[in-house]
Motif scaffolding. Structure first.
Motif, PDB file in Angstrom:
ATOM      1  N   THR A   1       6.860 -28.337  30.723  1.00 33.81           N
ATOM      2  CA  THR A   1       7.638 -29.197  29.824  1.00 33.81           C
ATOM      3  C   THR A   1       8.564 -28.355  28.950  1.00 33.81           C
ATOM      4  O   THR A   1       9.753 -28.670  28.790  1.00 33.81           O
ATOM      5  CB  THR A   1       6.689 -30.032  28.931  1.00 33.81           C
ATOM      6  N   GLY A   2       8.004 -27.280  28.391  1.00 32.48           N
ATOM      7  CA  GLY A   2       8.812 -26.395  27.540  1.00 32.48           C
ATOM      8  C   GLY A   2       9.975 -25.788  28.292  1.00 32.48           C
ATOM      9  O   GLY A   2      11.104 -25.740  27.793  1.00 32.48           O
ATOM     10  N   VAL A   3       9.727 -25.343  29.510  1.00 35.31           N
ATOM     11  CA  VAL A   3      10.793 -24.738  30.318  1.00 35.31           C
ATOM     12  C   VAL A   3      11.852 -25.783  30.655  1.00 35.31           C
ATOM     13  O   VAL A   3      13.056 -25.551  30.492  1.00 35.31           O
ATOM     14  CB  VAL A   3      10.232 -24.147  31.634  1.00 35.31           C
ATOM     15  N   LYS A   4      11.391 -26.956  31.096  1.00 36.72           N
ATOM     16  CA  LYS A   4      12.333 -27.994  31.553  1.00 36.72           C
ATOM     17  C   LYS A   4      13.191 -28.505  30.394  1.00 36.72           C
ATOM     18  O   LYS A   4      14.382 -28.778  30.564  1.00 36.72           O
ATOM     19  CB  LYS A   4      11.561 -29.153  32.192  1.00 36.72           C
ATOM     20  N   ARG A   5      12.561 -28.647  29.204  1.00 35.20           N
ATOM     21  CA  ARG A   5      13.351 -29.106  28.050  1.00 35.20           C
ATOM     22  C   ARG A   5      14.402 -28.073  27.678  1.00 35.20           C
ATOM     23  O   ARG A   5      15.498 -28.427  27.242  1.00 35.20           O
ATOM     24  CB  ARG A   5      12.432 -29.389  26.862  1.00 35.20           C
ATOM     25  N   ALA A   6      14.029 -26.785  27.830  1.00 36.01           N
ATOM     26  CA  ALA A   6      14.986 -25.727  27.486  1.00 36.01           C
ATOM     27  C   ALA A   6      16.061 -25.582  28.555  1.00 36.01           C
ATOM     28  O   ALA A   6      17.208 -25.275  28.248  1.00 36.01           O
ATOM     29  CB  ALA A   6      14.251 -24.402  27.294  1.00 36.01           C
ATOM     30  N   LEU A   7      15.687 -25.815  29.808  1.00 36.06           N
ATOM     31  CA  LEU A   7      16.617 -25.606  30.929  1.00 36.06           C
ATOM     32  C   LEU A   7      16.600 -26.836  31.836  1.00 36.06           C
ATOM     33  O   LEU A   7      16.055 -26.810  32.939  1.00 36.06           O
ATOM     34  CB  LEU A   7      16.184 -24.371  31.740  1.00 36.06           C
ATOM     35  N   PRO A   8      17.222 -27.933  31.398  1.00 35.15           N
ATOM     36  CA  PRO A   8      17.111 -29.190  32.156  1.00 35.15           C
ATOM     37  C   PRO A   8      17.729 -29.141  33.551  1.00 35.15           C
ATOM     38  O   PRO A   8      17.365 -29.940  34.408  1.00 35.15           O
ATOM     39  CB  PRO A   8      17.859 -30.204  31.280  1.00 35.15           C
ATOM     40  N   ASP A   9      18.617 -28.188  33.794  1.00 32.50           N
ATOM     41  CA  ASP A   9      19.242 -28.145  35.124  1.00 32.50           C
ATOM     42  C   ASP A   9      18.478 -27.250  36.100  1.00 32.50           C
ATOM     43  O   ASP A   9      18.922 -27.036  37.225  1.00 32.50           O
ATOM     44  CB  ASP A   9      20.709 -27.687  35.012  1.00 32.50           C
ATOM     45  N   ARG A  10      17.351 -26.725  35.700  1.00 31.64           N
ATOM     46  CA  ARG A  10      16.549 -25.913  36.610  1.00 31.64           C
ATOM     47  C   ARG A  10      15.453 -26.764  37.240  1.00 31.64           C
ATOM     48  O   ARG A  10      15.129 -27.859  36.752  1.00 31.64           O
ATOM     49  CB  ARG A  10      15.897 -24.730  35.885  1.00 31.64           C
ATOM     50  N   ILE A  11      14.874 -26.257  38.317  1.00 31.36           N
ATOM     51  CA  ILE A  11      13.764 -26.924  38.998  1.00 31.36           C
ATOM     52  C   ILE A  11      12.472 -26.257  38.529  1.00 31.36           C
ATOM     53  O   ILE A  11      12.333 -25.035  38.616  1.00 31.36           O
ATOM     54  CB  ILE A  11      13.916 -26.796  40.531  1.00 31.36           C
ATOM     55  N   VAL A  12      11.568 -27.044  37.994  1.00 32.54           N
ATOM     56  CA  VAL A  12      10.338 -26.491  37.428  1.00 32.54           C
ATOM     57  C   VAL A  12       9.143 -27.141  38.112  1.00 32.54           C
ATOM     58  O   VAL A  12       9.061 -28.375  38.192  1.00 32.54           O
ATOM     59  CB  VAL A  12      10.283 -26.744  35.903  1.00 32.54           C
ATOM     60  N   PHE A  13       8.248 -26.310  38.626  1.00 31.75           N
ATOM     61  CA  PHE A  13       7.053 -26.892  39.248  1.00 31.75           C
ATOM     62  C   PHE A  13       5.798 -26.144  38.827  1.00 31.75           C
ATOM     63  O   PHE A  13       5.838 -24.982  38.478  1.00 31.75           O
ATOM     64  CB  PHE A  13       7.178 -26.930  40.779  1.00 31.75           C
ATOM     65  N   THR A  14       4.678 -26.881  38.823  1.00 32.79           N
ATOM     66  CA  THR A  14       3.382 -26.247  38.596  1.00 32.79           C
ATOM     67  C   THR A  14       2.579 -26.346  39.884  1.00 32.79           C
ATOM     68  O   THR A  14       2.830 -27.219  40.733  1.00 32.79           O
ATOM     69  CB  THR A  14       2.581 -26.925  37.467  1.00 32.79           C
ATOM     70  N   TYR A  15       1.628 -25.465  40.028  1.00 31.92           N
ATOM     71  CA  TYR A  15       0.759 -25.437  41.203  1.00 31.92           C
ATOM     72  C   TYR A  15      -0.641 -25.272  40.647  1.00 31.92           C
ATOM     73  O   TYR A  15      -0.969 -24.233  40.085  1.00 31.92           O
ATOM     74  CB  TYR A  15       1.160 -24.247  42.075  1.00 31.92           C
ATOM     75  N   GLN A  16      -1.458 -26.328  40.728  1.00 32.40           N
ATOM     76  CA  GLN A  16      -2.731 -26.305  40.004  1.00 32.40           C
ATOM     77  C   GLN A  16      -3.904 -26.755  40.865  1.00 32.40           C
ATOM     78  O   GLN A  16      -3.776 -27.674  41.663  1.00 32.40           O
ATOM     79  CB  GLN A  16      -2.640 -27.251  38.799  1.00 32.40           C
ATOM     80  N   GLY A  17      -5.044 -26.135  40.642  1.00 28.87           N
ATOM     81  CA  GLY A  17      -6.261 -26.553  41.321  1.00 28.87           C
ATOM     82  C   GLY A  17      -6.940 -27.691  40.575  1.00 28.87           C
ATOM     83  O   GLY A  17      -6.479 -28.120  39.508  1.00 28.87           O
ATOM     84  N   ASP A  18      -8.074 -28.175  41.148  1.00 30.82           N
ATOM     85  CA  ASP A  18      -8.719 -29.328  40.524  1.00 30.82           C
ATOM     86  C   ASP A  18      -9.444 -28.967  39.229  1.00 30.82           C
ATOM     87  O   ASP A  18      -9.497 -29.766  38.300  1.00 30.82           O
ATOM     88  CB  ASP A  18      -9.667 -30.036  41.516  1.00 30.82           C
ATOM     89  N   GLY A  19      -9.988 -27.747  39.162  1.00 32.66           N
ATOM     90  CA  GLY A  19     -10.622 -27.339  37.906  1.00 32.66           C
ATOM     91  C   GLY A  19      -9.588 -27.247  36.804  1.00 32.66           C
ATOM     92  O   GLY A  19      -9.797 -27.687  35.674  1.00 32.66           O
ATOM     93  N   ASP A  20      -8.448 -26.685  37.160  1.00 32.69           N
ATOM     94  CA  ASP A  20      -7.355 -26.488  36.211  1.00 32.69           C
ATOM     95  C   ASP A  20      -6.786 -27.826  35.731  1.00 32.69           C
ATOM     96  O   ASP A  20      -6.661 -28.067  34.535  1.00 32.69           O
ATOM     97  CB  ASP A  20      -6.275 -25.674  36.937  1.00 32.69           C
TER      98      ASP A  20
END
Lengths: 249, 367
Positions: A78-97
């Motif tokens: 969220t912080g990255v995307k709000r700062a750089l709205p024209d970039r593509i931001v993704f997370t990669y998370q496991g189930d524990g995470d």
């Protein structure tokens, strides 16, 4: 002359994998890399790596990366995307995470409709820490912290994350896929690509749950693990497109 | 253009942040710092900035982390219980070496405590709080004007050292109104941040921001690198104010609101011919040990005054190193000491010192 029909995606680095034999992270990494390549997103993509086995995703996918605290990747994204709205931001998370310590972050990022993509790898167990119960561990499934098998009375029922997020108004794309057979891999690839496309087109929060195997901590051979996934995980975690925005192919 | 206005501490700090080029604020409400958050909600959009009220303090600090990685000037603020929740993220921000400004307008604790002002988060601010071998630069304003001035400094130093900077105020400073000179807005800062994860662009090597070092040798090298950075801060960034200390035999040591009370107390006892003074740390890390040591070597005795049961006093004792007595006076729970009571403590100490010197010349007694 032969025609090259299959090769390593450009943004997948040519390095040896650290994952266990039969682990599906390698396949899912590849699908993410293919989607990024096909949509030509690599120069402007920032990945947010999790805590757990897949933290080293930044060693494999050749885009900028930030390593986030356990469960907090959606807030970092969220912080990255709000700062750089024209970039593509993704997370990669496991189930524990994502489904234990990070439930607050994922729910609220989805509720805001943050224009980021989340790849959620559900193998129903904690991998890196050695096979403890996850919120997604199935009833009856034994783990190092539920040696007699998960019991609903004592441990509660497994969380179906897609269904839960699907109660929210703002998510644009929610899909559950699996990678335990070649046909399912093809389907999973399509969903992951769609999720990135959804973000690219500014449609909002996109979420793909990928069912996957952890043969090491399940105590099975890779082939048996795939069978177990099909037999036990699919009935509880049905493969399904929960939500697709108009215009996303 | 600089302008003089009457402003509440929390709002002045927020305005100073905007004027320092802060364009992103992520926060969660908690008394007594809410005006700061609310000011940002109203005024950041006016300058094209982003305010986001997060779902929790944990969410807020991690949004700060993400925005900091993206290379923008970003801030969050809270009070004790909220700062406790942010500690995980603060450790990651320090461990990832990205700049951010964090404000703690202290309320009472432990636990839920109360909304009255204290200085009881000193340990949390200066001794880590989160896990691991890291330090924050900690700035302690003592007036609304200093809340403004130190905020500009905080952004500058955070960028310079790629380290989180904490502004440690208290409920008094946050809530009171004082005339304040606001600096002219500085144009959008163009500090070069080649390390920022903004996308690798074409033919550029991908950038990674992480605090993960699996190999012990590598992890130790990293901790040594951080230690060197903190040493550089100690060398270059230590800030303090000396008030009437030139000939002082009794020196009060206090920061923030407590320092203002001590200043009044010093003036009171000076009228009675007692040579008292005040050393006021402005940076709590790096801590101004040198002036305290020097004063101790000159024979001064010390009275540390805090709005707590005694936290900074430990650093004062370390700096004094047993050379001279260090006494302590504190009020907690939101009680603010009366300068007359502090003056009485200074007088008592002066008397003890006089007696000790009569009895045993050149040797300090117990205070």
């Amino acid at each position: 002359m032969g025609t090259k029909v299959f090769s390593r995606p450009d943004c997948l680095r040519d390095v040896a994998s650290h994952y266990c034999p039969g682990c599906h992270h390698g396949i899912i990494h590849r699908l993410v890399a293919e989607a990024i390549d096909e949509l030509e997103l690599a120069p402007r993509t920032i990945g947010v790596a999790p805590v757990g086995c897949s933290v080293f995703i930044y060693d494999y996918i050749d885009t900028d990366f930030i390593q986030a605290p356990h469960g907090r990747a959606p807030a970092v994204a969220t912080g990255v995307k709000r700062a750089l709205p024209d970039r593509i931001v993704f997370t990669y998370q496991g189930d524990g995470d994502l489904a234990a310590i990070g439930t607050s972050e994922i729910i609220h990022t989805a509720a805001r409709g943050e224009n980021v993509t989340v790849i959620f790898v559900n193998n129903a167990i904690y991998g890196m820490t050695g096979g403890q119960s996850a919120p997604t561990t199935l009833l009856g499934q034994s783990t190092t912290t539920a040696p007699q098998g998960r019991d609903a009375g004592a441990d509660g029922a497994p969380i179906q994350v897609c269904e839960m997020l699907n109660t929210l108004q703002r998510p644009a794309f929610i899909s559950r896929v699996s990678v335990h057979t070649p046909a399912q891999v093809v389907r999973a690839k399509k969903a992951i690509r769609r999720a990135f496309q959804c973000q690219q087109e500014g449609k909002g929060f996109s979420f793909v749950e990928v069912l996957s195997a952890c043969p090491t901590n399940w105590g099975m051979t890779p082939l048996d693990a795939n069978k177990w996934l099909e037999q036990y995980m699919l009935p509880y975690y049905p493969i399904k497109d929960f939500r697709i925005p108009e215009g996303v192919q | 253009m600089a302008e003089k206005v009457l402003m509440k501490g929390n709002e002045a700090l927020a305005e100073a942040a905007i004027r320092a080029g802060c364009r992103f604020f992520f926060g969660y409400p908690i008394t007594p710092q809410n005006e700061l958050l609310e000011y940002m909600a109203r005024h950041l959009p006016e300058v094209g900035g982003t305010f986001l009220q997060s779902e929790s303090e944990i969410g807020a600090i991690n949004m700060v982390f993400g925005a900091a990685c993206a290379g923008v000037r970003v801030m969050t603020s809270s009070s004790g219980p909220g700062i406790s929740l942010k500690q995980e993220g603060i450790s990651y921000i320090a461990g990832s070496e990205v700049p951010a400004v964090i404000v703690n307008i202290m309320r009472t604790g432990p636990g839920l405590g109360g909304i009255a002002p204290t200085q009881s988060d000193y340990f949390q601010a200066t001794k880590g709080g989160g896990h691991g071998d890291y330090r924050l630069m900690v700035l302690a304003p003592a007036s609304v004007q200093e809340m403004v001035d130190l905020t500009a400094l905080a952004f500058e130093k955070a960028d310079e050292y790629r380290n989180p900077v904490l502004i440690l105020g208290d409920g008094v400073l946050g809530q009171m109104m004082e005339p304040v000179v606001l600096p002219a807005p500085s144009p959008e800062k163009t500090v070069e941040k080649p390390w920022a994860t903004t996308g690798k662009g074409d033919n550029e090597k991908a950038k990674l921001i992480t605090s993960l070092y699996i190999q012990p040798e590598e992890a130790e090298r990293f901790c040594d690198h951080l230690r060197a950075k903190y040493s550089a801060m100690e060398e270059r960034e230590t800030r303090f104010e000396c008030y009437r200390t030139d000939d002082a035999e009794i020196i009060a040591v206090a920061y923030g609101t407590a320092a203002r009370l001590c200043m009044a107390a010093v003036d009171m006892v000076r009228e009675k011919g007692i040579r008292a003074g005040l050393i006021r740390p402005i940076t709590l890390f790096p801590f101004p040990s040198a002036p305290l040591r020097k004063a101790a070597e000159g024979g001064a005795w010390f009275l540390t005054v805090e709005l707590s049961t005694g936290q900074m006093v430990e650093d004062v004792r370390l700096a004094v190193g047993g050379r001279q007595p260090v006494a302590f006076y504190g009020r907690s729970g939101g009680m603010v000491p009366d300068p007359r009571v502090i003056a009485a403590r200074l007088e008592e100490l002066a008397e003890k010192k006089g007696n000790a010197e009569t009895a045993q010349p050149n040797e300090g007694g117990a205070a």
